[in-house]
Write a protein that holds these residues in place. Structure first.
Motif, mmCIF file in Angstrom:
data_model
loop_
_atom_site.group_PDB
_atom_site.id
_atom_site.type_symbol
_atom_site.label_atom_id
_atom_site.label_comp_id
_atom_site.label_asym_id
_atom_site.label_seq_id
_atom_site.Cartn_x
_atom_site.Cartn_y
_atom_site.Cartn_z
ATOM 1 N N ARG A 1 0.833 -1.201 0.000
ATOM 2 C CA ARG A 1 0.000 0.000 0.000
ATOM 3 C C ARG A 1 0.872 1.257 0.000
ATOM 4 O O ARG A 1 0.560 2.250 -0.683
ATOM 5 N N ARG B 1 2.351 1.762 -3.522
ATOM 6 C CA ARG B 1 1.367 2.305 -4.459
ATOM 7 C C ARG B 1 1.012 3.756 -4.126
ATOM 8 O O ARG B 1 1.004 4.623 -5.002
ATOM 9 N N ASP B 2 0.709 4.035 -2.857
ATOM 10 C CA ASP B 2 0.240 5.368 -2.502
ATOM 11 C C ASP B 2 1.337 6.428 -2.642
ATOM 12 O O ASP B 2 1.041 7.599 -2.923
ATOM 13 N N GLN C 1 3.549 6.163 -4.921
ATOM 14 C CA GLN C 1 3.865 6.084 -6.357
ATOM 15 C C GLN C 1 5.336 5.733 -6.584
ATOM 16 O O GLN C 1 6.031 6.328 -7.419
ATOM 17 N N THR D 1 8.167 -0.045 -9.066
ATOM 18 C CA THR D 1 8.151 -1.429 -8.591
ATOM 19 C C THR D 1 9.353 -2.228 -9.073
ATOM 20 O O THR D 1 9.530 -3.383 -8.658
ATOM 21 N N LEU E 1 0.644 -6.084 -4.565
ATOM 22 C CA LEU E 1 0.719 -5.079 -5.634
ATOM 23 C C LEU E 1 0.060 -5.600 -6.910
ATOM 24 O O LEU E 1 -0.642 -4.859 -7.608
ATOM 25 N N SER F 1 -1.086 -3.838 -10.628
ATOM 26 C CA SER F 1 0.206 -3.427 -11.163
ATOM 27 C C SER F 1 0.623 -4.423 -12.244
ATOM 28 O O SER F 1 1.050 -5.539 -11.955
#
Length: 374
Positions: A61, A64-65, A67, A70, A97, A102
């Motif tokens: 999380r 992702r949050d 940004q 990966t 993810l 993703s």
């Protein structure tokens, strides 16, 4: 700093909070310019005390949050070993993810099933969490790897093997061998406590018969299997056994490099109540910060039982915690305001979140909407 010199950083630091999977760490990361490197550091090194502890949803999380790219996570996935749980740690982050959509991570995990050394673990993880149409076409690659294995692998029941066994002879043959025998944590604790057959029979009977023996051993730890006696008292004892359970917490404190077992005794203290349970409250509050996060939900439940009016802060932080059981308790019981309602909606709608927490958040928000908030 070498690996041998590594240690947990203080809880008051942002890095220390992230290492432990605390909600405050996630909240602070949202406004910390150093957060990207701190999050990557928590993915590169497994900070869990035991594999039971969860950091997958928590770290995914944050990636992702915030940004974050990966690529470093995928690279770590392909180089990690699992001698100390390192691969399973990175796998949990990558699987979460991928669940969030993703594409790069999804394709990388699918490729890992083709060429990675821990491909069975990766396949089991994505088969458990992802839609079948994301992984079902990996059957030929998996069956080929089973057929080429130097030693026949053992496969656990469940997805994807049980379904695939009906469609492929190679999978069916491997599945028929059964899962590898794994010694459970309970067996290891009993062995360390010196429990022989006679002691086990004495302490494993009905509560009415086991309690007197457990109380004798708890009063004289050298006379028998002390840990087993404490577990009996925690599960079946009454308020008079509170001091013995408190003494058990002291005994756990004296065990070097061991953070396990506190949840059993804390749960027992919350159940029996009384002065001993109230005396334990400062310790229960401090256990919240243990890196062995698997036990954290027990500490929160105990506080809700023993001091229900003093839990609003812990319940609020729990909405950001690494453990799904903590988030579930927080979703169900935290006093809501506008800010926390937004967090609740976030959890309800987040594909990274577990189905149980998402459902509970939806139910709580529906209830709040029905009754109306002043």
């Amino acid at each position: 700093m070498s690996l041998d010199d590594w240690h947990y950083l203080p809880t008051r630091t942002r890095a220390g909070a992230l290492q432990r999977g605390l909600g405050r760490g996630a909240v602070r990361a949202g406004r910390d310019p150093a957060a990207p490197e701190l999050v990557y550091a928590c993915i590169r090194r497994d900070h869990r005390w035991l594999p039971l502890d969860d950091r997958g949803v928590y770290l995914a999380r944050l990636v992702r949050d915030l940004q974050l790219p990966t690529g470093p996570i995928v690279a770590r996935l392909f180089t990690a070993t699992d001698e100390t749980g390192e691969f399973s740690h990175v796998l949990r982050v990558a699987e979460a993810l991928g669940r969030a959509g993703s594409e790069g991570v999804v394709e990388s995990l699918r490729r890992y099933v083709h060429i990675g050394p821990y491909w069975r673990e990766a396949l089991a993880a994505i088969a458990h969490a992802w839609p079948a149409n994301w992984w079902d076409d990996l059957l030929p690659a998996a069956a080929d790897r089973l057929a080429c294995a130097q030693h026949p692998p053992h496969l656990p029941p469940g997805a994807p093997w049980s379904d695939w066994a009906a469609r492929d002879e190679r999978v069916r043959t491997a599945l028929s061998a059964g899962p590898e025998a794994v010694r459970g944590l309970g067996e290891l604790l009993e062995e360390a406590d010196g429990i022989d057959d006679a002691a086990r029979e004495c302490l494993a009977g009905p509560a009415a018969e086991a309690l007197p023996a457990a109380r004798r051993v708890a009063a004289d730890p050298g006379s028998g299997p002390y840990w087993q006696s404490l577990c009996v008292l925690a599960e079946h004892g009454d308020e008079s056994d509170g001091p013995a359970l408190l003494a058990g917490l002291d005994w756990l404190d004296r065990r070097p490099d061991d953070l396990c077992g506190y949840d059993r005794l804390v749960d027992g203290l919350a159940r029996v109540g009384g002065d001993a349970a109230r005396q334990a409250l400062p310790r229960i509050r401090s256990l919240w910060f243990s890196p062995h996060s698997y036990e954290r939900a027990t500490y929160l439940r105990a506080r809700m039982t023993l001091e229900p009016d003093a839990c609003a802060g812990a319940l609020t932080e729990g909405l950001w915690d690494c453990e799904a059981d903590v988030r579930l308790l927080a979703v169900r019981h935290v006093p809501l305001d506008e800010k926390l309602e937004r967090r609740m909606a976030y959890l309800r709608d987040d594909p990274i979140e577990t189905p149980e927490v998402r459902a509970a958040a939806a139910e709580r928000l529906a209830l709040e909407a029905a009754v109306g908030r002043p």
